[in-house]
Design an enzyme around this catalytic site. Structure first.
Site, PDB file in Angstrom:
ATOM      1  N   PHE A  30       2.581  -6.055   0.826  1.00  0.00           N
ATOM      2  CA  PHE A  30       3.751  -5.130   2.117  1.00  0.00           C
ATOM      3  C   PHE A  30       4.171  -5.671   3.012  1.00  0.00           C
ATOM      4  O   PHE A  30       5.436  -5.565   2.982  1.00  0.00           O
ATOM      5  CB  PHE A  30       3.595  -3.743   2.296  1.00  0.00           C
ATOM      6  CG  PHE A  30       3.003  -2.582   1.433  1.00  0.00           C
ATOM      7  CD1 PHE A  30       4.526  -2.405   0.413  1.00  0.00           C
ATOM      8  CD2 PHE A  30       1.852  -2.178   0.689  1.00  0.00           C
ATOM      9  CE1 PHE A  30       3.865  -1.735  -0.769  1.00  0.00           C
ATOM     10  CE2 PHE A  30       1.571  -1.774  -0.555  1.00  0.00           C
ATOM     11  CZ  PHE A  30       2.778  -1.577  -1.244  1.00  0.00           C
ATOM     12  N   ASP A  47       2.287  -5.852  -7.020  1.00  0.00           N
ATOM     13  CA  ASP A  47       2.194  -7.057  -6.548  1.00  0.00           C
ATOM     14  C   ASP A  47       3.678  -7.901  -5.297  1.00  0.00           C
ATOM     15  O   ASP A  47       3.824  -6.866  -5.200  1.00  0.00           O
ATOM     16  CB  ASP A  47       3.027  -7.917  -7.989  1.00  0.00           C
ATOM     17  CG  ASP A  47       4.504  -6.982  -8.780  1.00  0.00           C
ATOM     18  OD1 ASP A  47       5.338  -6.681  -8.672  1.00  0.00           O
ATOM     19  OD2 ASP A  47       4.454  -8.431  -9.807  1.00  0.00           O
ATOM     20  N   HIS A 106       4.389   4.807  -4.649  1.00  0.00           N
ATOM     21  CA  HIS A 106       4.848   3.398  -4.599  1.00  0.00           C
ATOM     22  C   HIS A 106       5.445   3.621  -3.684  1.00  0.00           C
ATOM     23  O   HIS A 106       6.869   4.808  -3.006  1.00  0.00           O
ATOM     24  CB  HIS A 106       5.350   2.851  -5.740  1.00  0.00           C
ATOM     25  CG  HIS A 106       5.162   1.056  -4.713  1.00  0.00           C
ATOM     26  ND1 HIS A 106       6.373   1.064  -4.257  1.00  0.00           N
ATOM     27  CD2 HIS A 106       4.154   0.427  -4.844  1.00  0.00           C
ATOM     28  CE1 HIS A 106       5.988  -0.497  -4.350  1.00  0.00           C
ATOM     29  NE2 HIS A 106       5.166  -0.946  -4.356  1.00  0.00           N
ATOM     30  N   TYR A 149       6.144  -9.340  -3.316  1.00  0.00           N
ATOM     31  CA  TYR A 149       7.540  -9.509  -3.183  1.00  0.00           C
ATOM     32  C   TYR A 149       8.441 -10.813  -3.823  1.00  0.00           C
ATOM     33  O   TYR A 149       7.610 -11.573  -3.543  1.00  0.00           O
ATOM     34  CB  TYR A 149       8.059  -8.887  -1.724  1.00  0.00           C
ATOM     35  CG  TYR A 149       7.853  -7.821  -0.854  1.00  0.00           C
ATOM     36  CD1 TYR A 149       8.595  -6.717  -1.183  1.00  0.00           C
ATOM     37  CD2 TYR A 149       7.121  -8.308   0.241  1.00  0.00           C
ATOM     38  CE1 TYR A 149       8.261  -6.108  -0.193  1.00  0.00           C
ATOM     39  CE2 TYR A 149       6.569  -7.281   0.778  1.00  0.00           C
ATOM     40  CZ  TYR A 149       7.402  -6.243   0.860  1.00  0.00           C
ATOM     41  OH  TYR A 149       6.686  -4.964   2.026  1.00  0.00           O
TER      42      TYR A 149
END
Length: 224
Positions: A77, A64, A188, A66
């Site tokens: 990202f 999801d 991740h 930031y």
């Protein structure tokens, strides 16, 4: 009604009229009214607006957005110019350096627009989040929409490289035709997990090799 201004409008027309999406809209109206939510409402669909359906060569799937002030802008990202690179992005640039020898940009630059304009769709499994509350908008309907996006890209005539980072992203593997497309998986890039299987994945060089093999122009992964 959502207006993305390109082919995604037709591709997702039935989704935007569906019962689950209308319920999601009502939830989001309340959330944006009562809480601080990221990204800003007019930037939720940035990834779709920049990279039309037929132009997608690579899909990078995150979790999801930031959840800190000024970071999320609708592209997984990525952060806007002038915003300090979040730790996950720092690790992405470390891998990019190891993989392709590309030097990272300055620490206050992590804007991935140059990727998106070349056909790299930067998608999260969930497109909104409350401030400082990760995963807070999961299970509200976003996953149904992004699952459909993944399926539609997988079914397309032209193959796609799917880069799945993190367990929520890797859980989408069953939505993808792995014969017709290339699936690259990793943990991740968060500092909590990156050393357990993110580094050394060579995602960028492997994606480009696949694109060239299939008659497509490779991505220039230099961030600028």
């Amino acid at each position: 009604m959502v207006n993305l201004g390109n082919s995604w409008d037709d591709v997702l027309a039935s989704e935007f009229k569906s019962e689950y999406y209308l319920a999601l809209r009502e939830f989001l109206k309340k959330e944006y009214r009562e809480h601080t939510v990221y990204p800003p409402m007019d930037e939720i669909y940035s990834a779709f607006k920049v990279t039309p359906f037929e132009d997608v060569k690579v899909l990078i799937l995150g979790q999801d957005p930031y959840h800190g002030p000024g970071q999320a802008h609708g592209m997984a990202f990525s952060v806007k110019p002038g915003i300090k690179q979040p730790p996950s992005m720092v690790n992405i640039f470390k891998e990019l350096k190891d993989d392709l020898g590309l030097d990272p940009p300055p620490k206050d630059y992590g804007y991935l627009m140059s990727w998106a304009k070349q056909g790299v769709m930067l998608l999260n499994t969930c497109l909104t989040v409350r401030e400082h509350d990760p995963m807070s908008h999961h299970g509200k309907g976003w996953e149904k929409l992004t699952d459909r996006v993944i399926e539609l890209l997988s079914e397309r005539d032209k193959p796609v490289v799917f880069i799945l980072w993190g367990n929520p992203a890797k859980a989408k593997k069953n939505l993808i035709d792995g014969v017709q497309n290339l699936i690259l998986e990793g943990v991740h890039p968060s500092p909590f997990s990156a050393y357990n299987g993110f580094f050394g994945g060579h995602y960028f060089s492997r994606a480009n090799e696949y694109l060239v093999t299939n008659g497509m122009t490779p991505i220039n992964w230099m961030v600028k």
